[in-house]
Design an enzyme around this catalytic site. Structure first.
Site, PDB file in Angstrom:
ATOM      1  N   ASP A   1      90.613  22.612  59.457  1.00  0.00           N
ATOM      2  CA  ASP A   1      89.237  22.761  58.471  1.00  0.00           C
ATOM      3  C   ASP A   1      88.337  22.036  57.668  1.00  0.00           C
ATOM      4  OD1 ASP A   1      90.683  25.622  59.964  1.00  0.00           O
ATOM      5  OD2 ASP A   1      91.584  25.392  57.811  1.00  0.00           O
TER       6      ASP A   1
ATOM      7  N   GLY B   1      99.146  28.187  46.761  1.00  0.00           N
ATOM      8  CA  GLY B   1      98.938  27.134  46.785  1.00  0.00           C
ATOM      9  C   GLY B   1      97.926  26.022  47.764  1.00  0.00           C
ATOM     10  N   HIS B   2      98.375  26.497  49.122  1.00  0.00           N
ATOM     11  CA  HIS B   2      98.412  25.952  49.946  1.00  0.00           C
ATOM     12  C   HIS B   2      97.182  26.732  50.707  1.00  0.00           C
ATOM     13  CE1 HIS B   2      97.401  24.649  54.425  1.00  0.00           C
ATOM     14  NE2 HIS B   2      98.178  24.283  54.296  1.00  0.00           N
TER      15      HIS B   2
ATOM     16  N   ASN C   1      87.662  39.260  56.037  1.00  0.00           N
ATOM     17  CA  ASN C   1      88.626  38.829  55.472  1.00  0.00           C
ATOM     18  C   ASN C   1      88.067  37.641  54.807  1.00  0.00           C
ATOM     19  OD1 ASN C   1      91.468  37.930  54.719  1.00  0.00           O
ATOM     20  ND2 ASN C   1      91.944  37.194  56.532  1.00  0.00           N
TER      21      ASN C   1
ATOM     22  N   GLU D   1      85.671  33.801  63.652  1.00  0.00           N
ATOM     23  CA  GLU D   1      86.035  33.424  62.466  1.00  0.00           C
ATOM     24  C   GLU D   1      85.805  32.070  62.490  1.00  0.00           C
ATOM     25  OE1 GLU D   1      90.537  33.387  61.742  1.00  0.00           O
ATOM     26  OE2 GLU D   1      90.816  31.987  63.463  1.00  0.00           O
TER      27      GLU D   1
END
Length: 318
Positions: free
Chosen positions: A28, A85-86, A148, A203
């Site tokens: 990403d 935390g990811h 989302n 997405e």
């Protein structure tokens, strides 16, 4: 070593897209930004992973993450109780003399997600002014009917307006205008669906502007499964950043339309997550892919984008 030197020599004179040497692992990747002599992108990881290069060929992972790996802004737990935390799928834009970094907080299979925002005057960790200031939540989601709140993509258009697209499965892909100073959703603006919906596999959107059109790139298929990933990239265009976005056949992306622009090819399995860097007259598109020649590891790849009769195409150089 010889082939690296030749690649650098060619880059200096043509500013074309060269093969990445020692391709860097990344998932990403954000839009690439240039700060001084360095190119930077951010990607999924604990604390938000930062990667840099001087030539768009050789990349190094910075030891400095945006947030400390063992801590993150406290507001996140209110919206995403399972967050550990990811961070996912950040995007970065430079405006108002600062870098605005949008990031995703979520966990697999849940609808409780949030997009946050942090700013910094520089991307160079060695600069005395380097300091990420977190500005909190931009948008959040709660249930399966929502868009989302992950995978933000930020565009500053020719009119100076700032747009964010985001979303994954569930309610589909959304678009909304942002305030050009605060970076948050502009007062009085509503969020609009521009693609997907009904929990379909849409997405990793990216909105760009070229000529009279806005182009929306979106991923279909499944990510994050290594060699079993089925990601591929589709697009549509519109003269309005809020749509409707139509593919080459005239079908609305809200109704299952989408012209395919890139699929799996050779070792490049499941390409996805488009970002655009305009550099020296070139349209350089960053994507990630799963390397079929290296155990399906996720890596960044740069391709060149052109247009033919108003429709984009990608051209891979390696």
């Amino acid at each position: 070593m010889k082939h690296i030197i030749l690649a650098l020599f060619s880059l200096l004179f043509s500013y074309g897209i060269q093969a990445q040497t020692g391709e860097i692992e990344s998932h990403d990747p954000s839009t690439i930004q240039k700060d001084g002599n360095y190119y930077w992108f951010f990607s999924t990881g604990y604390g938000i992973k930062a990667t840099y290069s001087t030539d768009l060929v050789n990349w190094k992972v910075s030891p400095q993450t945006v947030f400390k790996k063992d801590s993150f802004p406290t507001w996140i737990k209110e919206y995403v109780p399972k967050f550990q935390g990811h961070f996912w799928a950040p995007d970065c834009i430079f405006m108002n003399g600062k870098y605005y970094l949008y990031y995703s907080c979520s966990s697999f299979g849940v609808t409780q997600s949030a997009i946050g925002l942090a700013t910094n005057e520089t991307l160079d960790p060695n600069s005395p002014t380097y300091n990420w200031t977190d500005l909190g939540m931009v948008v959040a989601s709660k249930d399966r009917k929502d868009f989302n709140a992950i995978d933000p993509s930020i565009l500053k258009d020719k009119q100076g307006k700032i747009w964010m697209t985001y979303g994954s499965f569930f309610g589909g892909i959304a678009a909304v205008e942002l305030d050009s100073v605060s970076g948050k959703i502009k007062k009085g603006e509503s969020i609009k669906k521009i693609a997907g919906g009904r929990e379909s596999d849409w997405e990793a959107s990216c909105l760009i502007q070229e000529g009279d059109y806005y182009y929306l790139f979106v991923n279909n298929g499944l990510c994050c499964k290594g060699l079993n990933s089925t990601y591929y990239i589709v697009y549509g265009r519109s003269k309005n950043p809020l749509g409707p976005f139509l593919d080459q056949t005239g079908k609305d992306l809200n109704a299952g339309g989408g012209t395919v622009i890139m699929r799996t090819e050779g070792k490049f399995q499941g390409p996805g997550h488009v970002g655009l860097l305009r550099e020296k007259g070139k349209n350089i598109v960053s994507i990630h892919y799963y390397d079929a020649e290296d155990q399906g590891k996720s890596k960044i790849n740069l391709v060149e984008m052109g247009f033919k009769k108003g429709w984009p195409y990608f051209k891979r150089k390696n």
